[in-house]
Design an enzyme around this catalytic site. Structure first.
Site, mmCIF file in Angstrom:
data_model
loop_
_atom_site.group_PDB
_atom_site.id
_atom_site.type_symbol
_atom_site.label_atom_id
_atom_site.label_comp_id
_atom_site.label_asym_id
_atom_site.label_seq_id
_atom_site.Cartn_x
_atom_site.Cartn_y
_atom_site.Cartn_z
ATOM 1 N N TYR A 143 0.824 -1.215 0.000
ATOM 2 C CA TYR A 143 0.000 0.000 0.000
ATOM 3 C C TYR A 143 0.858 1.266 0.000
ATOM 4 O O TYR A 143 0.406 2.312 -0.432
ATOM 5 C CB TYR A 143 -0.915 0.031 1.229
ATOM 6 C CG TYR A 143 -2.240 -0.675 1.060
ATOM 7 C CD1 TYR A 143 -2.294 -2.002 0.656
ATOM 8 C CD2 TYR A 143 -3.433 -0.009 1.321
ATOM 9 C CE1 TYR A 143 -3.497 -2.650 0.530
ATOM 10 C CE2 TYR A 143 -4.653 -0.655 1.190
ATOM 11 C CZ TYR A 143 -4.677 -1.973 0.800
ATOM 12 O OH TYR A 143 -5.879 -2.610 0.671
ATOM 13 N N LYS A 194 3.357 -15.253 1.839
ATOM 14 C CA LYS A 194 3.531 -15.945 0.558
ATOM 15 C C LYS A 194 5.025 -16.228 0.411
ATOM 16 O O LYS A 194 5.673 -15.847 -0.571
ATOM 17 C CB LYS A 194 2.972 -15.066 -0.580
ATOM 18 C CG LYS A 194 2.872 -15.749 -1.925
ATOM 19 C CD LYS A 194 1.781 -16.816 -2.012
ATOM 20 C CE LYS A 194 1.881 -17.576 -3.322
ATOM 21 N NZ LYS A 194 0.954 -18.716 -3.419
ATOM 22 N N ASP A 226 -2.859 -18.127 -0.067
ATOM 23 C CA ASP A 226 -3.900 -18.804 -0.861
ATOM 24 C C ASP A 226 -4.540 -19.924 -0.039
ATOM 25 O O ASP A 226 -5.769 -20.074 -0.008
ATOM 26 C CB ASP A 226 -3.319 -19.333 -2.192
ATOM 27 C CG ASP A 226 -2.029 -20.132 -2.029
ATOM 28 O OD1 ASP A 226 -1.435 -20.125 -0.924
ATOM 29 O OD2 ASP A 226 -1.601 -20.779 -3.006
ATOM 30 N N ASP A 250 -6.179 -7.114 4.050
ATOM 31 C CA ASP A 250 -7.346 -6.475 3.420
ATOM 32 C C ASP A 250 -8.270 -7.552 2.868
ATOM 33 O O ASP A 250 -9.479 -7.548 3.108
ATOM 34 C CB ASP A 250 -6.856 -5.552 2.296
ATOM 35 C CG ASP A 250 -8.009 -4.875 1.569
ATOM 36 O OD1 ASP A 250 -8.910 -4.361 2.255
ATOM 37 O OD2 ASP A 250 -8.010 -4.881 0.320
ATOM 38 N N ASP A 254 -11.994 -9.360 4.670
ATOM 39 C CA ASP A 254 -13.320 -9.383 4.025
ATOM 40 C C ASP A 254 -13.897 -10.802 4.023
ATOM 41 O O ASP A 254 -15.087 -10.993 4.241
ATOM 42 C CB ASP A 254 -13.240 -8.868 2.578
ATOM 43 C CG ASP A 254 -13.535 -7.372 2.469
ATOM 44 O OD1 ASP A 254 -13.282 -6.647 3.457
ATOM 45 O OD2 ASP A 254 -14.016 -6.929 1.408
HETATM 46 C C1 IPM Z 1 -10.369 -1.457 4.141
HETATM 47 C C2 IPM Z 1 -10.666 -0.832 2.804
HETATM 48 C C3 IPM Z 1 -9.541 0.151 2.483
HETATM 49 C C4 IPM Z 1 -8.260 -0.649 2.374
HETATM 50 C C5 IPM Z 1 -9.774 1.004 1.230
HETATM 51 C C6 IPM Z 1 -11.084 1.773 1.314
HETATM 52 C C7 IPM Z 1 -8.635 1.949 0.972
HETATM 53 O O1 IPM Z 1 -10.840 -1.801 1.834
HETATM 54 O O2 IPM Z 1 -10.292 -0.718 5.137
HETATM 55 O O3 IPM Z 1 -10.241 -2.677 4.191
HETATM 56 O O4 IPM Z 1 -7.961 -1.236 1.318
HETATM 57 O O5 IPM Z 1 -7.530 -0.692 3.362
HETATM 58 MG MG MG Z 2 -10.823 -3.794 2.570
#
Ligand code: IPM
Ligand code: MG
Length: 361
Positions: A143, A194, A226, A250, A254
């Protein structure tokens, strides 16, 4: 004695202002009950800041955040700003805030709420009892690594470049946070990388392994990313604490969020070595339902609870908020994203009112 705190509120974009309003009401209610006093100050971030002052993270916002005891953020972003140059995108404001406050440790818990088990896309027997914590490195890795950009090569071709890099000190400090958290949980830590392909991951694995000597009571395992993604949907109960880099975290957070049925339920905390922490839902700004009183405010409210627990060291007030969330769910109240047959669907404001009622009961 009343304990006083200065809180910066960043409502941001989309559903942000609606869910923030609910969280503020909840905080005011628990403040009265726990002898706390909050001074709230609002600041601009994301698309709202771009519209008002032409940049996604005004200096004034960063300044206000630095001078507060904790920062509560709702969500940023929306279609409207997606085509702006990168430096003007709402996401750039959020990344700037994380970097500006040096919030290198992002804690993303994912816990199955028994009442919502049917909302998960996975079978109940797979997800029941899931209780895990993703510790994501937040201010390094791909990032922020340099060089980055879209360059033109000698042959005139365009080439997009990002750099995934971690230094020893960056790996060690996030590793320590993760080991400490694992210690307070079930003493199981899984480091995800990885290392079969990437040197940066090899260093990550070597450092985390070396650190584990300081935490002999914590059982350390390693997985390639993975495989970790696959294991998270195959058998999520094998995990307790997961530590990983910015990009992998990230993605994995999710996946972990969705195990619980709705990303609308999950809070997060971002902490630095000192200074105020940042507390925000894992979900985004949901521009498609903004302004319609349909948003689920519970992740925002649970983020306020995380702020009390991790940012302000007020675990009792945090517990009280978490209990209120449990109670409204037990009473059968749901927002549309978590509804199931036989439940009562409420709008964002009505869900807020139900929480306040529960806090007073
Ligand atoms: C998160 C989001 C952010 C990230 C975006 C909005 C920049 O996806 O907080 O997970 O990638 O960190
Ligand atoms: Mg995210």
């Amino acid at each position: 004695m009343t304990q006083e705190y200065r809180i910066t509120l960043l409502p941001g974009d989309g559903i942000g202002p609606e869910i923030m309003a609910v969280a503020v009401d909840v905080l005011k209610t628990v403040a009265d009950q726990h002898s706390l006093s909050f001074t709230f100050q609002e600041a601009l971030i994301g698309g709202a800041a771009v519209d008002a002052v032409g940049q996604p993270l005004p200096e004034e916002t960063l300044d206000k955040c630095r001078k507060s005891d904790a920062v509560l953020l709702a969500a940023i972003g929306g279609y409207k700003w997606d085509t702006l140059p990168r430096e003007l995108r709402p996401e750039t404001g959020l990344l700037g805030l994380r970097a500006g406050l040096e919030l290198f440790a992002n804690l993303r818990p994912a816990q199955i709420v028994p009442q919502l088990i049917d909302a998960s896309s996975l079978k109940p027997e797979i997800v029941s009892g899931v209780d895990l914590m993703v510790v994501r490195e937040l201010t390094g890795g791909i990032y922020f690594g340099k060089p980055r950009g879209i360059f033109t090569t000698e042959t005139g071709e365009q080439r997009g470049v990002n750099t995934m890099a971690y230094s020893n000190s960056e790996i060690d400090r996030i590793g320590r946070v993760a080991f400490e958290i694992a210690r307070k949980r079930t003493r199981k830590l899984c480091s995800v990388d990885k290392a079969n392909v990437l040197e940066v991951s090899q260093l990550w694995r070597d450092r985390i392994t070396a650190l584990s000597a300081e935490y002999p009571d914590v059982e350390l395992t390693h997985l390639y990313v993975d495989n970790a993604a696959m294991q998270l949907v195959r058998a999520p109960k094998q995990f307790d604490t997961i530590v990983t880099s910015n990009l992998f975290g990230d993605i994995l957070s999710d996946i972990a969020a969705m195990l619980t049925g709705s990303i609308g339920m999950l809070p997060s905390a971002s902490m630095g070595a000192s200074g105020p922490g940042l507390f925000e839902p894992v979900h985004g700004s949901a521009p498609d339902i903004a302004g319609q009183d349909k948003a689920n405010p519970l992740a925002q409210v649970l983020s306020a609870a995380m702020m009390l627990r991790y940012g302000l060291n007020q675990p009792q007030a945090a517990n009280r908020i978490e209990q209120a969330v449990q109670q409204v769910l037990e009473a059968g109240y749901r927002t549309t994203d978590i509804q199931s047959p036989g439940t009562t669907v409420l709008g964002c404001q009505a869900m807020g009112a139900a929480l306040i009622k529960s806090l007073h009961s």
